[in-house]
Design a protein around this motif. Structure first.
Motif, PDB file in Angstrom:
ATOM      1  N   SER A 295       0.841  -1.191  -0.043  1.00  0.00           N
ATOM      2  CA  SER A 295       0.093  -0.070   0.013  1.00  0.00           C
ATOM      3  C   SER A 295       0.917   1.066  -0.098  1.00  0.00           C
ATOM      4  O   SER A 295       1.632   1.596   0.874  1.00  0.00           O
ATOM      5  CB  SER A 295      -0.995   0.122   1.251  1.00  0.00           C
ATOM      6  OG  SER A 295      -1.732   1.267   1.344  1.00  0.00           O
ATOM      7  N   MET A 296       0.764   1.997  -1.074  1.00  0.00           N
ATOM      8  CA  MET A 296       1.660   3.197  -1.039  1.00  0.00           C
ATOM      9  C   MET A 296       0.681   4.390  -0.776  1.00  0.00           C
ATOM     10  O   MET A 296      -0.219   4.853  -1.541  1.00  0.00           O
ATOM     11  CB  MET A 296       2.085   3.502  -2.700  1.00  0.00           C
ATOM     12  CG  MET A 296       2.910   4.744  -2.828  1.00  0.00           C
ATOM     13  SD  MET A 296       4.496   4.480  -2.124  1.00  0.00           S
ATOM     14  CE  MET A 296       5.192   3.301  -3.240  1.00  0.00           C
ATOM     15  N   LEU A 301       5.141   8.233   2.437  1.00  0.00           N
ATOM     16  CA  LEU A 301       5.942   9.494   1.948  1.00  0.00           C
ATOM     17  C   LEU A 301       6.567   9.984   3.058  1.00  0.00           C
ATOM     18  O   LEU A 301       7.289  11.132   3.152  1.00  0.00           O
ATOM     19  CB  LEU A 301       5.003  10.507   1.546  1.00  0.00           C
ATOM     20  CG  LEU A 301       3.868  10.315   0.542  1.00  0.00           C
ATOM     21  CD1 LEU A 301       3.073  11.431   0.136  1.00  0.00           C
ATOM     22  CD2 LEU A 301       4.759   9.705  -0.645  1.00  0.00           C
ATOM     23  N   THR A 302       6.587   9.551   4.449  1.00  0.00           N
ATOM     24  CA  THR A 302       7.244   9.811   5.569  1.00  0.00           C
ATOM     25  C   THR A 302       8.808   9.014   5.819  1.00  0.00           C
ATOM     26  O   THR A 302       9.083   9.051   6.842  1.00  0.00           O
ATOM     27  CB  THR A 302       6.493   9.618   6.684  1.00  0.00           C
ATOM     28  OG1 THR A 302       6.236   8.433   6.999  1.00  0.00           O
ATOM     29  CG2 THR A 302       5.077  10.486   6.691  1.00  0.00           C
ATOM     30  N   GLY A 303       9.183   8.541   4.871  1.00  0.00           N
ATOM     31  CA  GLY A 303      10.490   7.695   4.890  1.00  0.00           C
ATOM     32  C   GLY A 303      10.365   6.290   4.842  1.00  0.00           C
ATOM     33  O   GLY A 303      11.409   5.554   5.141  1.00  0.00           O
ATOM     34  N   LYS A 304       9.376   5.597   4.409  1.00  0.00           N
ATOM     35  CA  LYS A 304       9.256   4.323   4.336  1.00  0.00           C
ATOM     36  C   LYS A 304      10.325   3.904   3.138  1.00  0.00           C
ATOM     37  O   LYS A 304      10.365   4.833   2.294  1.00  0.00           O
ATOM     38  CB  LYS A 304       7.803   3.715   3.830  1.00  0.00           C
ATOM     39  CG  LYS A 304       6.890   4.009   4.860  1.00  0.00           C
ATOM     40  CD  LYS A 304       7.296   3.100   6.281  1.00  0.00           C
ATOM     41  CE  LYS A 304       6.101   3.318   7.316  1.00  0.00           C
ATOM     42  NZ  LYS A 304       6.579   2.533   8.494  1.00  0.00           N
ATOM     43  N   ALA A 305      10.533   2.946   3.041  1.00  0.00           N
ATOM     44  CA  ALA A 305      11.639   2.352   2.196  1.00  0.00           C
ATOM     45  C   ALA A 305      11.595   2.658   0.865  1.00  0.00           C
ATOM     46  O   ALA A 305      12.484   3.184   0.024  1.00  0.00           O
ATOM     47  CB  ALA A 305      11.917   0.449   2.148  1.00  0.00           C
ATOM     48  N   PRO A 306      10.087   2.241   0.146  1.00  0.00           N
ATOM     49  CA  PRO A 306      10.150   2.502  -1.527  1.00  0.00           C
ATOM     50  C   PRO A 306      10.432   3.932  -1.787  1.00  0.00           C
ATOM     51  O   PRO A 306      11.146   4.497  -2.725  1.00  0.00           O
ATOM     52  CB  PRO A 306       8.779   2.271  -1.789  1.00  0.00           C
ATOM     53  CG  PRO A 306       8.335   1.079  -0.636  1.00  0.00           C
ATOM     54  CD  PRO A 306       9.025   1.584   0.628  1.00  0.00           C
ATOM     55  N   ILE A 307       9.738   5.128  -1.069  1.00  0.00           N
ATOM     56  CA  ILE A 307       9.868   6.437  -1.260  1.00  0.00           C
ATOM     57  C   ILE A 307      11.276   6.934  -0.829  1.00  0.00           C
ATOM     58  O   ILE A 307      11.923   7.884  -1.354  1.00  0.00           O
ATOM     59  CB  ILE A 307       8.910   7.252  -0.379  1.00  0.00           C
ATOM     60  CG1 ILE A 307       7.363   6.854  -1.096  1.00  0.00           C
ATOM     61  CG2 ILE A 307       9.132   8.713  -0.673  1.00  0.00           C
ATOM     62  CD1 ILE A 307       7.597   7.116  -2.638  1.00  0.00           C
ATOM     63  N   ALA A 308      11.821   6.273   0.330  1.00  0.00           N
ATOM     64  CA  ALA A 308      13.364   6.806   0.592  1.00  0.00           C
ATOM     65  C   ALA A 308      14.105   6.265  -0.490  1.00  0.00           C
ATOM     66  O   ALA A 308      15.337   7.184  -0.810  1.00  0.00           O
ATOM     67  CB  ALA A 308      13.879   6.013   1.781  1.00  0.00           C
ATOM     68  N   LEU A 309      13.952   4.999  -1.012  1.00  0.00           N
ATOM     69  CA  LEU A 309      14.725   4.650  -2.297  1.00  0.00           C
ATOM     70  C   LEU A 309      14.637   5.686  -3.345  1.00  0.00           C
ATOM     71  O   LEU A 309      15.689   6.127  -4.254  1.00  0.00           O
ATOM     72  CB  LEU A 309      14.429   3.252  -2.684  1.00  0.00           C
ATOM     73  CG  LEU A 309      15.024   2.603  -3.903  1.00  0.00           C
ATOM     74  CD1 LEU A 309      16.561   2.797  -3.935  1.00  0.00           C
ATOM     75  CD2 LEU A 309      14.639   1.351  -4.111  1.00  0.00           C
ATOM     76  N   ALA A 310      13.344   6.009  -3.881  1.00  0.00           N
ATOM     77  CA  ALA A 310      13.057   6.989  -4.806  1.00  0.00           C
ATOM     78  C   ALA A 310      13.905   8.318  -4.656  1.00  0.00           C
ATOM     79  O   ALA A 310      14.399   8.814  -5.546  1.00  0.00           O
ATOM     80  CB  ALA A 310      11.440   7.074  -4.923  1.00  0.00           C
ATOM     81  N   ASP A 311      13.842   8.632  -3.424  1.00  0.00           N
ATOM     82  CA  ASP A 311      14.536   9.891  -3.136  1.00  0.00           C
ATOM     83  C   ASP A 311      15.788  10.072  -3.643  1.00  0.00           C
ATOM     84  O   ASP A 311      16.718  10.769  -4.058  1.00  0.00           O
ATOM     85  CB  ASP A 311      14.410  10.368  -1.555  1.00  0.00           C
ATOM     86  CG  ASP A 311      13.012  10.849  -1.436  1.00  0.00           C
ATOM     87  OD1 ASP A 311      12.057  11.244  -2.135  1.00  0.00           O
ATOM     88  OD2 ASP A 311      12.518  10.920   0.059  1.00  0.00           O
ATOM     89  N   ALA A 312      16.490   8.737  -3.062  1.00  0.00           N
ATOM     90  CA  ALA A 312      18.207   8.479  -3.417  1.00  0.00           C
ATOM     91  C   ALA A 312      18.343   8.461  -4.846  1.00  0.00           C
ATOM     92  O   ALA A 312      19.251   8.984  -5.260  1.00  0.00           O
ATOM     93  CB  ALA A 312      18.434   7.297  -2.691  1.00  0.00           C
ATOM     94  N   ALA A 313      17.387   7.753  -5.487  1.00  0.00           N
ATOM     95  CA  ALA A 313      17.500   7.702  -6.963  1.00  0.00           C
ATOM     96  C   ALA A 313      17.510   8.862  -7.704  1.00  0.00           C
ATOM     97  O   ALA A 313      18.089   9.283  -8.616  1.00  0.00           O
ATOM     98  CB  ALA A 313      16.427   6.690  -7.408  1.00  0.00           C
TER      99      ALA A 313
END
Length: 374
Positions: A295-296, A301-313
């Motif tokens: 569930s996205m 948006l508060t630092g969960k793994a998929p969005i944190a990875l997206a930010d790094a990318a």
């Protein structure tokens, strides 16, 4: 094209590794000549052990005491360090998880972390000099006292008796007998992965915020909170350390005991696991990243793994595609994190139940759909 396929778990349907395999199948249908690297990710909660094993850590299994005394089989992992010693990865949920008990008020008061301490002892026996603790999905609200009891600590009541295990007994502790505490703890660095900033006690603390999820009613919540407050006071008297800090409320206050008695640090879950598994190196070699989770939503948006990875990318200029079971945030919000396209299983499944039952198949289909449209 080099595609990094790095999803988190799809809770209730697919592990992160299973999700990665399904996404990879879909990606290779669209780009058959691509190099698709499957790399399960986690943010320090459930799935952290799986990510570590996928990155080369050796999985081990121990029989330990579960959160309400019934024995459970608990997995953990270890890998030797290049400079000597070893790093172990332990999920508190493996030994003391909510899945191991019925969430009732009585059990919320009884639940403890003793089994986690047994896993820590096993890791030290195996030569671990660094222990990473993922603390999601726990059953207990005992401030980590049970874990330290497995390592030799004796919490005493006013009569000098050892109090029973569980958060419901924390209010009775007046002193701590540390004479039997495992001296090897001093030589171990504990890194605790937390994704919340809740303090140990109070209205935003472990008992009030997370206790009801573990079965605590109003009375049990108040008793647990009072116990954590008392335990913090006793820890401060014994060690001189204030453990009521942001993040100490994770996993029923589990970090508190380790902040008091060991060389422990609290770290953001995603960054810790990413460093542990070598995700940064994988990311630097990618032309495209595909990530996702069950569930996205706003919590993502508060630092969960998929969005944190997206930010790094995004910081490296690498486009990101998201495939999720359901997506409850807007395209604009995702775009702000470098996501160029997204799809959800519910768009290709016959219905929600079908999407869960056939998650791998629909995840493959959704991946092909989003890649063909991107």
């Amino acid at each position: 094209m080099r595609i990094l396929i790095a999803p988190d778990k799809f809770k209730g349907s697919l592990t992160a590794a299973e999700a990665a395999a399904a996404i990879a199948e879909g990606a290779l249908r669209v780009y058959p000549d691509a190099v698709a690297t499957q790399f399960p990710i986690a943010d320090g909660g459930e799935g952290t052990l799986e990510a570590a094993v996928a990155a080369g850590y050796e999985e081990r299994l121990n029989a330990v005491v579960g959160p309400i005394l019934a024995p459970v089989g608990a997995a953990w992992a270890i890998r030797p360090n290049a400079g000597g010693g070893a790093t172990a990865v332990i999920e508190t949920a493996q030994a003391s998880g909510l899945a191991e008990m019925e969430p009732t008020p009585a059990n919320a008061l009884r639940a403890h972390s003793y089994g986690c301490g047994q896993l820590i002892a096993a890791a030290i026996d195996a030569g671990a000099t660094e222990i990473v603790l993922g603390v999601g999905g726990s059953a207990m609200t005992d401030g980590g006292s049970g874990a330290l009891r497995a390592l030799g600590l004796k919490p005493l009541d006013a009569a000098g008796n050892v109090v029973p295990l569980g958060g419901g007994s924390l209010a009775d502790i007046v002193a701590l007998d540390t004479s039997g505490l495992d001296p090897r703890l001093a030589g171990v660095a504990f890194r605790i992965a937390v994704d919340v900033q809740n303090p140990l006690y109070g209205l935003t603390g472990a008992a009030h915020v997370f206790g009801p999820q573990k079965g605590a009613d109003v009375d049990a919540t108040e008793l647990l909170d009072a116990g954590l407050r008392n335990y913090a006071s006793v820890l401060r008297e014994s060690t001189g350390r204030d453990v009521n800090v942001p993040g100490a409320g994770a996993a029923g206050g589990f970090p508190a005991s380790f902040l008091a008695f060991t060389n422990a640090t609290l770290e953001g879950g995603f960054a810790l696991v990413a460093g542990l598994t070598g995700l940064a190196g994988q990311l630097e070699n990618a032309d495209l990243v595909i990530t996702g989770e069950g569930s996205m939503d706003s919590q993502s948006l508060t630092g969960k793994a998929p969005i944190a990875l997206a930010d790094a990318a995004q910081g490296l200029g690498i486009p990101v595609i998201v495939v999720a079971g359901r997506i409850l945030v807007s395209p604009e919000e995702l775009a702000g994190h470098g996501v160029v396209a997204a799809a959800q299983l519910l768009d290709v499944a016959a219905g929600p139940d079908d999407a869960v039952a056939n998650a791998a198949k629909y995840l493959t289909w959704a991946t092909t759909q989003v890649l063909e449209g991107a």
